[in-house]
Design a protein around this motif. Structure first.
Motif, PDB file in Angstrom:
ATOM      1  N   ALA B 159      35.566  15.695  30.642  1.00 53.81           N
ATOM      2  CA  ALA B 159      36.793  15.458  31.087  1.00 53.81           C
ATOM      3  C   ALA B 159      36.556  13.604  31.176  1.00 53.81           C
ATOM      4  CB  ALA B 159      37.441  15.558  32.906  1.00 53.81           C
ATOM      5  N   TYR B 160      37.196  12.507  32.291  1.00 48.49           N
ATOM      6  CA  TYR B 160      37.126  11.268  32.532  1.00 48.49           C
ATOM      7  C   TYR B 160      37.024  10.731  31.607  1.00 48.49           C
ATOM      8  CZ  TYR B 160      35.906  13.763  36.833  1.00 48.49           C
ATOM      9  OH  TYR B 160      35.906  14.928  37.618  1.00 48.49           O
ATOM     10  N   PRO B 161      38.206  10.169  30.447  1.00 45.50           N
ATOM     11  CA  PRO B 161      37.931   9.535  28.616  1.00 45.50           C
ATOM     12  C   PRO B 161      37.857   8.081  29.999  1.00 45.50           C
ATOM     13  CG  PRO B 161      39.852  10.303  29.469  1.00 45.50           C
ATOM     14  CD  PRO B 161      39.190  10.919  30.529  1.00 45.50           C
ATOM     15  N   GLY B 162      36.596   7.619  28.639  1.00 42.77           N
ATOM     16  CA  GLY B 162      36.521   5.910  29.126  1.00 42.77           C
ATOM     17  C   GLY B 162      35.186   5.563  29.758  1.00 42.77           C
ATOM     18  N   THR B 163      34.889   6.352  30.634  1.00 46.04           N
ATOM     19  CA  THR B 163      33.684   6.480  31.487  1.00 46.04           C
ATOM     20  C   THR B 163      32.359   7.512  31.237  1.00 46.04           C
ATOM     21  OG1 THR B 163      34.432   7.829  33.177  1.00 46.04           O
ATOM     22  CG2 THR B 163      34.767   5.216  32.999  1.00 46.04           C
ATOM     23  N   GLN B 164      32.773   8.815  31.842  1.00 46.46           N
ATOM     24  CA  GLN B 164      31.870   9.923  31.299  1.00 46.46           C
ATOM     25  C   GLN B 164      32.324  10.646  29.823  1.00 46.46           C
ATOM     26  OE1 GLN B 164      29.438  10.398  34.061  1.00 46.46           O
ATOM     27  NE2 GLN B 164      31.294  11.147  35.520  1.00 46.46           N
ATOM     28  N   MET B 165      33.774  11.321  29.274  1.00 44.26           N
ATOM     29  CA  MET B 165      33.683  11.884  28.159  1.00 44.26           C
ATOM     30  C   MET B 165      33.270  11.671  26.982  1.00 44.26           C
ATOM     31  SD  MET B 165      37.257  13.604  27.707  1.00 44.26           S
ATOM     32  CE  MET B 165      38.297  12.642  25.681  1.00 44.26           C
ATOM     33  N   VAL B 166      32.664  12.467  26.644  1.00 42.69           N
ATOM     34  CA  VAL B 166      32.034  12.249  25.423  1.00 42.69           C
ATOM     35  C   VAL B 166      32.992  13.305  24.387  1.00 42.69           C
ATOM     36  CG1 VAL B 166      29.095  12.136  25.728  1.00 42.69           C
ATOM     37  CG2 VAL B 166      30.740  14.710  25.472  1.00 42.69           C
ATOM     38  N   ASP B 167      33.114  13.058  23.058  1.00 46.43           N
ATOM     39  CA  ASP B 167      33.664  13.809  22.614  1.00 46.43           C
ATOM     40  C   ASP B 167      33.271  14.942  21.425  1.00 46.43           C
ATOM     41  OD1 ASP B 167      32.842  12.482  19.810  1.00 46.43           O
ATOM     42  OD2 ASP B 167      33.673  11.260  19.154  1.00 46.43           O
ATOM     43  N   ASP B 168      34.044  15.633  20.622  1.00 42.76           N
ATOM     44  CA  ASP B 168      33.898  17.485  20.288  1.00 42.76           C
ATOM     45  C   ASP B 168      32.049  16.828  19.450  1.00 42.76           C
ATOM     46  OD1 ASP B 168      35.451  17.933  21.290  1.00 42.76           O
ATOM     47  OD2 ASP B 168      36.699  19.037  19.540  1.00 42.76           O
ATOM     48  N   GLY B 169      32.646  15.458  18.704  1.00 42.83           N
ATOM     49  CA  GLY B 169      31.507  15.660  18.328  1.00 42.83           C
ATOM     50  C   GLY B 169      29.951  15.359  18.427  1.00 42.83           C
ATOM     51  N   GLU B 170      30.200  14.388  20.494  1.00 41.94           N
ATOM     52  CA  GLU B 170      28.837  14.119  20.381  1.00 41.94           C
ATOM     53  C   GLU B 170      28.171  15.272  21.124  1.00 41.94           C
ATOM     54  OE1 GLU B 170      29.392   9.280  22.171  1.00 41.94           O
ATOM     55  OE2 GLU B 170      31.429  10.745  22.818  1.00 41.94           O
ATOM     56  N   GLU B 173      26.723  17.193  18.559  1.00 43.51           N
ATOM     57  CA  GLU B 173      25.037  16.620  18.108  1.00 43.51           C
ATOM     58  C   GLU B 173      24.384  17.228  19.695  1.00 43.51           C
ATOM     59  OE1 GLU B 173      25.295  12.370  17.939  1.00 43.51           O
ATOM     60  OE2 GLU B 173      24.120  12.352  16.733  1.00 43.51           O
ATOM     61  N   GLY B 174      24.616  16.795  20.597  1.00 42.87           N
ATOM     62  CA  GLY B 174      24.381  17.079  21.500  1.00 42.87           C
ATOM     63  C   GLY B 174      23.589  18.856  21.734  1.00 42.87           C
ATOM     64  N   PHE B 175      24.721  19.499  21.603  1.00 45.02           N
ATOM     65  CA  PHE B 175      24.210  20.947  21.748  1.00 45.02           C
ATOM     66  C   PHE B 175      22.995  21.209  20.459  1.00 45.02           C
ATOM     67  CE2 PHE B 175      28.429  22.841  22.766  1.00 45.02           C
ATOM     68  CZ  PHE B 175      28.497  21.695  24.945  1.00 45.02           C
ATOM     69  N   GLU B 176      23.316  20.812  19.720  1.00 43.57           N
ATOM     70  CA  GLU B 176      22.175  21.334  18.601  1.00 43.57           C
ATOM     71  C   GLU B 176      20.482  20.271  19.013  1.00 43.57           C
ATOM     72  OE1 GLU B 176      22.878  19.912  14.452  1.00 43.57           O
ATOM     73  OE2 GLU B 176      24.373  20.775  13.967  1.00 43.57           O
ATOM     74  N   LEU B 177      20.839  19.622  20.009  1.00 40.03           N
ATOM     75  CA  LEU B 177      19.484  19.110  20.410  1.00 40.03           C
ATOM     76  C   LEU B 177      18.836  20.105  21.354  1.00 40.03           C
ATOM     77  CD1 LEU B 177      17.556  16.235  19.357  1.00 40.03           C
ATOM     78  CD2 LEU B 177      18.691  15.895  22.003  1.00 40.03           C
ATOM     79  N   ALA B 229      34.855  24.742  24.028  1.00 38.22           N
ATOM     80  CA  ALA B 229      32.775  24.180  24.724  1.00 38.22           C
ATOM     81  C   ALA B 229      32.429  25.900  23.792  1.00 38.22           C
ATOM     82  CB  ALA B 229      32.756  24.450  25.823  1.00 38.22           C
ATOM     83  N   VAL B 230      33.107  26.858  24.035  1.00 35.45           N
ATOM     84  CA  VAL B 230      32.282  28.248  23.735  1.00 35.45           C
ATOM     85  C   VAL B 230      32.237  27.969  22.561  1.00 35.45           C
ATOM     86  CG1 VAL B 230      32.768  30.432  23.095  1.00 35.45           C
ATOM     87  CG2 VAL B 230      32.182  29.639  25.748  1.00 35.45           C
ATOM     88  N   VAL B 231      33.723  27.205  21.611  1.00 31.26           N
ATOM     89  CA  VAL B 231      33.429  27.844  19.849  1.00 31.26           C
ATOM     90  C   VAL B 231      32.607  26.191  19.485  1.00 31.26           C
ATOM     91  CG1 VAL B 231      35.205  26.783  18.069  1.00 31.26           C
ATOM     92  CG2 VAL B 231      35.824  28.248  20.113  1.00 31.26           C
ATOM     93  N   LEU B 232      32.207  25.562  19.877  1.00 28.38           N
ATOM     94  CA  LEU B 232      31.272  24.825  19.664  1.00 28.38           C
ATOM     95  C   LEU B 232      29.669  24.691  19.890  1.00 28.38           C
ATOM     96  CD1 LEU B 232      33.392  21.440  21.731  1.00 28.38           C
ATOM     97  CD2 LEU B 232      33.244  21.547  19.407  1.00 28.38           C
ATOM     98  N   ALA B 233      30.051  25.818  21.087  1.00 28.43           N
ATOM     99  CA  ALA B 233      28.184  25.222  21.278  1.00 28.43           C
ATOM    100  C   ALA B 233      27.852  27.225  19.938  1.00 28.43           C
ATOM    101  CB  ALA B 233      28.022  26.022  22.469  1.00 28.43           C
ATOM    102  N   GLU B 234      28.889  27.882  20.340  1.00 25.47           N
ATOM    103  CA  GLU B 234      29.002  29.327  19.599  1.00 25.47           C
ATOM    104  C   GLU B 234      28.292  28.203  18.240  1.00 25.47           C
ATOM    105  OE1 GLU B 234      30.521  33.447  20.061  1.00 25.47           O
ATOM    106  OE2 GLU B 234      28.662  32.334  19.970  1.00 25.47           O
TER     107      GLU B 234
ATOM    108  N   GLY D 192      38.620  17.611  13.458  1.00 28.86           N
ATOM    109  CA  GLY D 192      37.207  17.222  12.036  1.00 28.86           C
ATOM    110  C   GLY D 192      36.462  17.082  12.657  1.00 28.86           C
ATOM    111  N   HIS D 193      35.977  16.782  14.181  1.00 34.83           N
ATOM    112  CA  HIS D 193      34.777  16.760  14.561  1.00 34.83           C
ATOM    113  C   HIS D 193      33.548  17.760  13.976  1.00 34.83           C
ATOM    114  CE1 HIS D 193      34.754  13.058  16.988  1.00 34.83           C
ATOM    115  NE2 HIS D 193      35.853  13.788  17.426  1.00 34.83           N
ATOM    116  N   MET D 194      34.097  19.125  14.176  1.00 36.60           N
ATOM    117  CA  MET D 194      33.047  20.408  13.379  1.00 36.60           C
ATOM    118  C   MET D 194      33.025  20.187  12.070  1.00 36.60           C
ATOM    119  SD  MET D 194      34.545  23.666  15.705  1.00 36.60           S
ATOM    120  CE  MET D 194      33.637  24.663  15.215  1.00 36.60           C
ATOM    121  N   ILE D 195      33.884  20.097  11.321  1.00 35.32           N
ATOM    122  CA  ILE D 195      33.451  19.613  10.077  1.00 35.32           C
ATOM    123  C   ILE D 195      32.708  18.116   9.184  1.00 35.32           C
ATOM    124  CG2 ILE D 195      35.468  19.083   7.381  1.00 35.32           C
ATOM    125  CD1 ILE D 195      37.545  20.370   9.025  1.00 35.32           C
ATOM    126  N   ALA D 196      32.545  17.795  10.463  1.00 35.33           N
ATOM    127  CA  ALA D 196      32.303  16.386  10.411  1.00 35.33           C
ATOM    128  C   ALA D 196      30.737  16.829  10.470  1.00 35.33           C
ATOM    129  CB  ALA D 196      32.476  15.152  11.064  1.00 35.33           C
TER     130      ALA D 196
END
Ligand SMILES: [Zn+2]
Ligand SMILES: [Zn+2]
Ligand SMILES: [Zn+2]
Ligand SMILES: [Zn+2]
Ligand SMILES: [Zn+2]
Ligand SMILES: [Zn+2]
Ligand SMILES: [Zn+2]
Ligand SMILES: [Zn+2]
Lengths: 473, 473, 473, 473
Positions: B159-170, B173-177, B229-234, D192-196
């Motif tokens: 949440a909080y687009p423009g300040t703290q929100m990260v997109d699915d790509g971030e 990347e963060g979950f992988e790290l 978030a669950v889909v991305l983490a999984e 798109g982020h997941m695919i990228a």
């Protein structure tokens, strides 16, 4: 009896594993401590590198158990069965009482309790099986009395029409009575009519060979019965324990029900996790040695069942130990091969009372599916709670019975009928290499099994457990 | 520091409650025993009729925390906040580090750690918040370094687009790290775009009053974010911790995911369980005192959330303590009423660090929803495990830090701002009568709070916790 | 019989509504055309502004139907019932045959067919009810013969233990036989044991008043039976039709099953959509006039049921018309008030054969829930397909029977017992204002009802329908 | 243009198949009749044994379509593409407008419309693709204007970050605008982020070969996007159309949403039903000819997708026709093999505009999965309704355009690139034997394709369709 100090091990309970020394005194656990140089004991056991766990509780066994209309019985009696259990790290068993034709349920219960007490080397309890009303019209009175005698768990059959199956009306009445008396109802969940219909069709098609037993017992028949049992229990507000869940579809029904808030618990068995239909499909008559109900299912079913253990949909692992010999011994009534080539007549059941902990440790813990705490929960803590024994059994905790195992997680052992103590002449897990086994087994502070394989326990030393109310959380 | 023997109480851990005496020595728990007449200690505490539980762990607090673009901050600092926590039975807090505009995340972390260490009276740790990449292009390097400095949990905002929100790509990347470094990723799960859109529509309709904050933050926005978030983490194999779950629909997403085998844990907060939208909908500007994100929801939502605690879909209860005063004090930057009648400008957050255990005990345990063991699991054991502190924290176990509570389950207390120690000038639970509260609070063997209300703890006695890897089972 | 040209209307079928003129000749639909100036006919009907739809098919009625162990019967006979049906726009009814005590199912079927044929003013068919085997051991033979006599749908009861309920074994056997013969099995899906148990408990608590009927018939009892019926049907590969679905929970079971690919269809009734428990809960003895099984449920249940119509989980809307008078007429056996204050003895059933189309149009189409095409599908096309009549019935299509309605979507009408033609002395929808009703009703090309309310049809003009195989797509 | 009477066939519409003669006059269907001896026409077609169906509507094509940042384009132009379509029984296509870099969306739309109108031999319409806002800040104004010009369907990309992908905020804004103007929003649903992320990982691992394209586009990425799109659409009350659903998991999301009442429709394509990953996994560079997005998935995925067609979770079957040649022709920009061995650069898309009806008939109808009515619904009726053309297109109904097929269900044909009319030099279904094909194809009353393979249609005879509002039921 003196005192024993187990030193240097890691104490594993369901929620935590901590380094601690354990002092046993007068049959109970007197204290746990970190730095205990000032403690003295008659015996000191070095458990460095070892795990110290509560003794296993096998909540589902059938020792010297009559089957097929009392025409035969299982191979192990309460002596050989409990000796084998102890060797495998199980220090408590819960067996069943099936009403005998000429006796009331209550009388059968007392008689069986006395028989078992005379032979058993470990503590034991008895579940009562609720017969169809027509077999004993006043059975509800017996059930009420049985609560005071420690039978705080009653089993109902949804399969075997004509002998043990009760209908939905009887289930509802039984569940209500159980709720009223703080009893945990258990169900064998298979739709008996579906199995009967499928059996009839198979026989009509000439498919009577042993392995068709698995075809007759469909996944849908099991899942349907689980679903219905949950609805019935919920409708009267009763909790429910589903024995020997074999199908992942049935486990999913429990998972869904629990997520919706239902008070239902599932039990599965090592044979469903580590053995598969493919292992016996082509064995011909010898497939009889794998026959049990519900059946051992396809390999593809295992993953869902494992997941249910990991997610918590399943709560316990018991054996449903009901061994029959493959080759007919002289001193036993008809065993597995009583009617070769005709699956409906094969006595149902497989042995495993001695193998449970080693098999589950190997396939569950050593393989990385879950940790030692979850293992303890599945094989000891949860059954102790559900069946009214927690406080005395199921934990390495101050004040509890000193039923515990010194477990070597690095042991190297091959399971084999040759080295096991069960009466049966084959082993389902023959040749399985396991890393992890009990090197010492204590029951109420007494060492029954020692690291050199020594065994010291007199028949009848086991106590009958007058169990209390289930602890359902 | 000497030794203390707590005698006669019932020791409550996540899996069991047993009668046992507890010996504290050198800041840790040295032993537990049944009959301990031969044990000596410098102090003896009589705990007859009392419960002895591990100290509470509040895994989600915001002390002296900058918000709204660093234009203001929460009311409690690390001293007042931890003093209040201790009075309420919480002996460990985990707070957050938000990167400051002119500092790197790592520098902010170290600076905040030192500030907190100088003021805190109980042990504490810090989660790192992962900023959008554009705010610090090399932030992944900092994250790697932070693992060694004890930040084994990272929070991401959806949440909080423009300040703290990260997109699915971030997120990916963060979950992988995180996975690579054994770190537990945490998410604030609300779809920021949905909230922004709904806010815009409300404002366009002239609906800017405080209570419309709850309308802007829909259940669907929260549930969607949890699902994603669950889909991305999984998809990368990472575990996931969802902070402050408020909507039963979001809890259901977690329930479904866990049943399917996902490694996801949910946290909820007392304000979502015991307070409702109806409590502030008609309060006008004063509704500001109830505003937090996600919002406190309709009363009809509570039952689903309670069920999720009972079924295990939720794993922890933390506070998200972020108190702001209703009446502006002179020494603090703008608080709740900085822009009356315009919800987007109300600082988000509610106080509760002192109330958590009492409120949850009253509404959860005293009301019969779950037992004391489950209570301990939710407020102490599970957070200790998930955030890499178990062994030291989270259990009354041999070898663990002697952080523990003597809890009187029969105490009679009324929660009130008058008697509480938080800086805020109101209390969400004002007037709630509770039966159950801590009468003694120990931190590393030292009694901070005594039965007469005495308090003895110097600012700075709290230790920073260099946390290890999460224990995910 | 001559020919009729219906000009200027919009022809509504299940998939499309198009402007077209319709030519009826020799009892069938001869042609549809746009510009038909060159067509001639004996009669020309102006349908400008009107809809031309296939006549309604009520797949579930109980005319002069014996209930409660043949101690009484429903109020309408095949004459009054079909006259009422025709007035409401229904041109085909499907009724049931319940085996009489002293007659075989086949003999009862033939006898009832002849009785109905002598009285009916519209076409009709008969479903066969499969009795428990013990009532007629050779009933399977009768069922086989009935296929050739047009009974291509068989109904099974999962409720009413001791009289009509069959067990799962009988269901399986019946479903298999149905599959083999291209018959559609139907189930009354309520778990009879659950209802019996709950009834017993209510009576024991002194809760015998009429409205407790609804308490006795729980949502769970209906949903469980639906779930089980689907499992049983799927296990043998048979399709399934669930009559009178009343609970949204039961509808959800059908929805889930269909989404998983099951061949199951649901029927609901106007009384479950437009009437609620709250309408009769406080009526005392008069609540009897609302009693049917399954019961009319709480208002909160309606939305889920409406959704099931919109999503397609439900496929048809029939009436389950089984009217009983509230005040006892002299010429009828005991009606609704045969045993005031004692719900188990109230004859089950409500009237509605005349109201169905108007009520569903008003609450479904006029209220914007779905369009006229879906309406036609629910009340005519789908029942025609499922019950083996499509081609002749269920569509305004070339070659089909000229059973059709000229429907005025702007009519203004108030439903009332005063203006209706059913035998019952009350109307469930009394006072409901509807916009939409049939102004002309044709059966095989003959106009039965005219715009001035004229009615012209001789008893016995209705034909018995020897139905074919169900069309299941 | 004269009139044609098609005699003796079975007219197949979405809800019914009936024997009827069809009279075409002035480009529309003038009448249907049973016994039409008194009807006269300029031409009489004997359709005995044939089916008469509405012409196919392909709602998803990409003719002369720019891809990969306008660096290349698809092989078929509007002439070759529509000629091929007509041969396959498709009489209407809906293509897409992608904003050109130097033109506004509106200007691109008008330009493309004119280009297509000059070449097309069948009627056609155009969907507008909504670009990311940054590419045209005032695009919402264009969208509003496009409604009046017949673009009542707008497509949004959830994939392709940096070029076409829009974020959730843009989706919400677009969906709201669509709702306001009665427009149907369409989504390409892949995260798109997941695919990228997955692509990056594959390339880092050296997995750049063609078939890894399928690995990069996970089932979870598609299912997640579908779930999110549904949530977003529901949050603003908009309907939703999901193009080219390829994963059974994504189809399940739609199934669940529809069962819960969401207004969402899914489209799938023949390549996902009849081709599998296993068909190209080992082809090396030639796998390029199978690459499209979402990818053609594993064979095990097909059954779930078929089920979604049968259950109604999927509503339409289109082609996503976007053909590229495998061998580079001189007159076309770079085609499939522009960068062998590197999947990210392979132009995405497969041909199929000519094959759709034959392939779906063979694998869907001839194989027994569904009947001819459902076939017509999927390929013609439903797309006509959803895309605002019903009344004119999508049914053999009085007053509709005379776009229809005489379909020989017993034809024997082998699909082959040799006999097809598409520009591409390979055919996905090469060698598939089909029983069923169009022997005559009419467009607005004109016969384009005759039984002898004759073809008669001038470029530019196709009309641009100014479509109206979607009919969403
Ligand atoms: Zn059993
Ligand atoms: Zn058993
Ligand atoms: Zn937050
Ligand atoms: Zn927070
Ligand atoms: Zn019924
Ligand atoms: Zn009925
Ligand atoms: Zn696409
Ligand atoms: Zn496309």
């Amino acid at each position: 009896m003196g005192s024993t100090l187990i030193r240097g091990g890691t104490v594993v309970n369901a929620d935590a594993a901590v380094r601690a020394n354990v002092l046993l005194r007068d049959g109970v656990i007197a204290a746990l401590g970190a730095d205990t140089d000032d403690w003295s004991a008659d015996h000191v056991v070095d458990a460095e590198g070892m795990l110290v766990m509560p003794g296993g509780i096998d909540a589902h066994t059938h020792l010297e158990y009559p089957v097929d209309g009392f025409t035969t019985r299982t191979a192990d009696d309460f002596h050989s069965g409990t000796v084998a259990a102890a060797h495998g790290g199980t220090t408590t068993v819960l067996d069943f009482v099936k009403k005998e034709p000429e006796r009331s349920l209550l009388d059968t219960y007392r008689s069986r309790r006395d028989v078992a007490a005379a032979k058993s080397v470990i503590d034991f309890g008895l579940h009562a099986i609720v017969p169809p009303r027509e077999q004993q019209p006043d059975v509800l009175d017996d059930l009420r009395r049985l609560v005071g005698e420690g039978a705080t768990s009653w089993k109902f059959f949804m399969a075997y029409p004509g002998t043990q199956m009760v209908d939905d009306g009887e289930l509802l009445e039984g569940f209500e009575l159980a709720l009223e008396h703080g009893v945990l109802p258990m169900v064998h969940a298979e739709n008996g009519h579906m199995i009967a219909r499928e059996t009839q069709r198979l026989l009509a098609d000439g498919r009577a060979a042993e392995a068709f037993h698995a075809t007759a017992h469909g996944h849908d028949a099991e899942a349907e019965a689980v679903h219905r049992a949950v609805v019935l229990a919920e409708s009267v507000g009763a909790p429910l324990y589903v024995v020997h869940v074999s199908s992942a579809a049935a486990a999913d029904e429990i998972s869904r029900a629990r997520a919706a808030g239902a008070r239902v618990w599932g039990e599965t068995c090592p044979q469903y996790l580590a053995v598969a239909y493919e292992d016996y499909a082509d064995l011909g008559e010898k497939a009889a040695s794998y026959l049990c109900s519900p059946p051992i299912r396809e390999r593809g079913n295992q993953e869902g069942l494992w997941r249910s253990l990991v997610t918590g949909a399943m709560s316990t692992v018991a054996t449903d130990h009901a061994g029959f010999c493959l080759h007919q011994p002289e001193d036993l009534p008809p065993q597995k091969l009583r009617s070769p080539g005709y699956f409906p007549k094969v006595p149902n059941g497989v042995p495993g009372i001695e193998d449970r902990l080693m098999v589950l440790w190997e396939t569950g813990v050593a393989s990385g599916r879950f940790d030692a705490c979850r293992f303890v929960d599945l094989v000891s803590t949860r059954p102790a709670k559900l069946f009214g024994m927690f406080g005395r059994k199921g934990a390495v905790a101050v004040g509890a019975d000193a039923d515990l195992l010194v477990w070597d997680p690095a042991a190297d052992h091959v399971i084999s009928v040759a080295s096991s103590h069960m009466r049966t002449d084959y082993n389902l897990y023959e040749g399985m290499r396991v890393t992890g086994r009990p090197v010492r087994v204590f029951s109420r502070g007494e060492q029954l099994v020692g690291p050199d394989g020594s065994f010291d326990a007199a028949a009848g030393r086991g106590h009958f457990l007058t169990r209390g109310k289930p602890q359902l959380h």
